[in-house]
Structure formats: structure tokens, C-alpha cells
Design a protein around this motif. Structure first.
Motif, PDB file in Angstrom:
ATOM      1  N   ASP A 285      55.861   6.430  58.863  1.00  0.00           N
ATOM      2  CA  ASP A 285      55.797   7.697  58.399  1.00  0.00           C
ATOM      3  C   ASP A 285      54.612   8.151  58.571  1.00  0.00           C
ATOM      4  N   ALA A 299      63.509  18.814  66.797  1.00  0.00           N
ATOM      5  CA  ALA A 299      63.583  18.486  65.554  1.00  0.00           C
ATOM      6  C   ALA A 299      63.697  16.844  65.435  1.00  0.00           C
ATOM      7  N   ASP A 300      64.490  16.259  66.594  1.00  0.00           N
ATOM      8  CA  ASP A 300      64.884  15.097  66.569  1.00  0.00           C
ATOM      9  C   ASP A 300      64.991  14.733  68.469  1.00  0.00           C
ATOM     10  N   GLN A 319      61.744  12.000  64.360  1.00  0.00           N
ATOM     11  CA  GLN A 319      62.202  13.022  63.439  1.00  0.00           C
ATOM     12  C   GLN A 319      61.173  13.749  62.767  1.00  0.00           C
ATOM     13  N   ARG A 321      59.990  16.257  60.026  1.00  0.00           N
ATOM     14  CA  ARG A 321      60.409  16.708  58.701  1.00  0.00           C
ATOM     15  C   ARG A 321      60.094  18.178  58.443  1.00  0.00           C
ATOM     16  N   ASP A 322      60.789  18.863  57.652  1.00  0.00           N
ATOM     17  CA  ASP A 322      60.413  20.210  57.242  1.00  0.00           C
ATOM     18  C   ASP A 322      59.315  20.483  56.857  1.00  0.00           C
ATOM     19  N   ASN A 323      58.541  19.465  56.300  1.00  0.00           N
ATOM     20  CA  ASN A 323      57.052  19.503  55.681  1.00  0.00           C
ATOM     21  C   ASN A 323      55.929  19.222  56.846  1.00  0.00           C
ATOM     22  N   THR A 325      55.822  16.621  58.718  1.00  0.00           N
ATOM     23  CA  THR A 325      55.283  15.033  59.041  1.00  0.00           C
ATOM     24  C   THR A 325      56.506  14.407  59.712  1.00  0.00           C
ATOM     25  N   HIS A 327      58.913  10.944  60.780  1.00  0.00           N
ATOM     26  CA  HIS A 327      59.671   9.561  60.678  1.00  0.00           C
ATOM     27  C   HIS A 327      59.853   8.937  61.997  1.00  0.00           C
TER      28      HIS A 327
END
Length: 378
Positions: A285, A299-300, A319, A321-323, A325, A327
Motif C-alpha cells: 500500500d 480506478a483498477d 487499485q 483508492r478514493d483518498n 493512495t 493498493h
């Protein structure tokens, strides 16, 4: 004399020398600028004065003016204080990435504009191109062995629009040959290596000036004490040198590697085997991601990534994330992925951007190791 349209960052090395040479030969109105980014600490190890003399000599040879700027206070605040804080927290930062973002493509760019220039140029090995939508792309260099896009991944559209990389299409061997044919004083000069403000001196001795030694136990992953370390922040995952572990009863005569650090308990964890399972991870992460284009491709998505410089790009799934960052899951386990270092994403030769690695699923990160008081010494 006409105002230079492009200011070349002259480091005193062969790469910036040839970058200036190529631009001058193309008819571009140029000048050089030498940046002092580190104040002399009195150790005698700072090469800035030698580099300054070489930069002056090259500009004299090329018949172009040279300017000088001292960015040492900006470097201290924007790069070095972060460097120390990260090491104190047990992470391993990459000051070259921050130096590019905070100094070379920020303060240097501002200084060039103050001099009336529209562009800056450096001796970095990277390329810039336009995509089909008209956005600027950061591309790997033609010389894959010298490619520096990894260190430039924090650049955005504004910086790329004002930047030129004259060596992006060249091989290093051709850069040396061109410098020699033009009789540049830096033609045979050795490339600088290591962290710029440390130079050739001992890393541990240098860091010890700012982070006092805090000795503690070296332990195996199952908690057995097999030695002492001078401070966990002196070491990074996968490191072999400097552990000073001799023969240990009950273990093979094989090298030991750092596989984990517990800063709170001041314990350094080691294991034998260059590909010890204790330093392998598949998932990581990140902190907030920087996208060269300004936005993620999706987004992916699938792409390739590097978790360190001079690594073959590794296939992974990302992936967002909304913030902001990431994954990330790699298709194959990765060795010694290190928090504090940079994850840089690629789509072929296109550098998508990068982020600081926050955590991984390496065994000593994903579960707490045995507390030393619970395990007898070896």
C-alpha cells in the motif's frame, strides 16, 4: 548578448556538459546554471567546488555564460529534514526523488524564469512526448541501463512543459564519445554515485552526526538474539553489509540479511538466504499517488512497477483508492520491498507516476514478531 531561452543545469559532470553541447549545436540560445545544494560541512568530502570549476570550464569551452545559485537552505528544508525524519522512523527514503521535485524542477526552474528563460534542461536520461490527447508523457530513455525516469516520477504537466532532456535519445557510450570529440573537460570524468550530500564518505558515520547511535539486539525471526546493532535506522531491508555477524552456533556458514526492523523495540531482524521468505512480499500500500498526466488511467488496472531503481519492471494489479493512495498486488513475490522508497508505475516506456511505499505484506510487517523477552538468547 541575447537572453538565453533555455538554462542548462550544469552539475560539473559529463552528462550535463553534453546536454549543453547538443542544445548549443542545435542553435538554441542557452546559458548554464550551477546549483549548490549542500553547504560544505567541513568534512573535506564535499566535491561542490571541484564540480563548480568543471562547470565553469565547460561553459567556457562552449562559449556560453554561466550563473550560480545557492539552494542549500531550500535543500535542507525540502529534502534533508525529510530524509532524517524518515530514517529516524525506521524507513528508507529516496532523497534523489525529493531533490528533483523540490530543487531541480522547482527552485531551479524559478531561477531560470527569473533570468528570462522559458525552459530548463538537464543531463537526465529520460524523454518527453505527447500522447493522443495532447498530454505530456514522461518516457524511459533510449539507454535503458541509464534510464532515470524512476527518479523523475514526481514531475507533472507544468514541469514537463518547461523541461528538455537532450540526452533522452542517446546511449551513455555515445555521450562520452561526443564529449571527447568536442574536447570537453569532463569527457573522462567519473560519474558521481551514492547520495549527493554524502558523497564517498561512510554512510553510517555521516548519519551518526544527526541520529545518535542507539545500540540494540539483532535477532532471528523467531526471536533468538545473535548479535548487536548500532542503530536500526542505519540498515535497510535486504542489506547484507555491516551486520558483523560471525559464525552462529546452530546455523549454516552463510550470509545474513536484514529482513525486518522494529524501531519501537529497537530490534533488527535478520535471516540467512538472499531470497529469505521473511523479506518477500506480494502486496503493498502506498501514500498518496502522483500521476504525471494529472489523473490515473483507471480506478483498477494492470501495469508494471518498480520498487527500486535498476529493477526490472514487475507486472502488477493496481487499485486506486478514493483518498488517492494505491493498493498494489504483484503477480510474483518481490524481494525486500522497503517502506519509504518509491513505487513507480509504467505502461511500457511511459512513466505513469509514483508514490512512497507505506506498508507491505512481508511477514514481519503483517504480524508482530516474537517479543524478545519471550525468547531465550541463542
Amino acid at each position: 548578448m541575447a537572453t538565453a531561452r533555455t538554462i542548462v543545469g550544469m552539475s560539473g559532470g559529463v552528462d550535463s556538459s553534453v546536454a549543453a553541447l547538443r542544445l548549443r549545436e542545435s542553435g538554441e540560445p542557452i546559458a548554464g546554471l550551477f546549483m549548490q545544494n549542500w553547504a560544505d560541512d567541513g568534512s573535506g568530502d564535499c566535491r561542490a567546488e571541484d564540480d563548480r570549476r568543471d562547470a565553469v570550464a565547460v561553459c567556457g569551452r562552449l562559449g556560453i555564460p554561466i550563473h550560480f545559485r545557492d539552494f542549500s537552505s531550500e535543500y535542507w528544508a525540502g529534502v534533508f529534514e525529510h530524509f532524517l525524519a524518515e530514517y529516524a522512523a525506521g524507513r528508507t527514503p529516496n532523497p534523489d526523488v525529493l531533490c528533483n521535485r523540490e530543487v531541480k524542477f522547482k527552485h531551479f526552474l524559478d531561477a531560470a524564469r527569473d533570468l528570462g528563460a522559458q525552459f530548463i534542461a538537464t543531463g537526465h536520461y529520460a524523454r518527453i512526448a505527447l500522447d493522443d490527447a495532447g498530454r505530456l508523457q514522461l518516457l524511459r530513455a533510449a539507454d535503458r541501463g541509464k534510464d532515470q525516469s524512476y527518479f523523475l516520477h514526481q514531475l507533472g504537466q507544468a514541469q514537463l512543459a518547461a523541461t528538455r532532456f537532450p540526452l533522452g535519445d542517446m546511449l551513455k557510450s555515445d555521450v562520452r564519445a561526443l564529449a571527447a570529440s568536442a574536447a570537453l573537460p569532463t569527457a573522462a570524468k567519473k560519474d558521481s554515485t551514492g547520495i549527493c550530500f554524502i558523497g564517498e564518505r561512510d554512510f553510517r558515520e555521516f548519519l551518526g552526526r544527526y541520529l545518535p547511535a542507539r545500540p540494540g539486539a539483532i535477532r532471528t525471526p523467531d526471536g533468538r538474539e545473535i548479535g548487536q546493532h548500532p542503530g536500526v535506522f542505519y540498515f535497510t531491508l535486504g542489506q547484507r553489509e555491516g551486520l558483523n555477524i560471525g559464525g552462529v552456533r546452530g546455523f549454516a556458514q552463510a550470509p545474513w540479511y536484514v529482513v525486518g526492523k522494529d524501531v519501537q523495540r529497537n530490534v533488527l531482524y535478520v535471516d540467512q538466504g538472499i531470497d529469505s521468505p521473511w523479506m518477500m512480499s506480494t502486496v503493498l500500500d502506498t501514500e498518496a499517488m502522483h500521476w504525471v498526466s494529472g489523473a490515473p488511467p483507471a480506478a483498477d488496472f494492470e501495469c508494471t512497477a518498480q520498487t527500486r531503481y535498476r529493477q526490472e519492471a514487475q507486472a502488477c494489479h493496481v487499485q486506486v483508492r478514493d483518498n488517492g493512495t494505491l493498493h498494489v498486488r504483484f503477480h510474483a513475490p518481490q524481494r525486500a520491498v522497503t517502506p519509504g522508497q518509491s513505487l513507480v508505475l509504467y505502461d511500457g516506456d511511459v512513466c505513469l507516476g509514483g508514490a512512497v511505499i507505506a506498508t507491505t505484506d512481508a511477514p514481519l510487517e503483517s504480524r508482530a514478531p516474537p517479543h524478545p523477552k519471550d525468547v531465550p538468547a541463542a
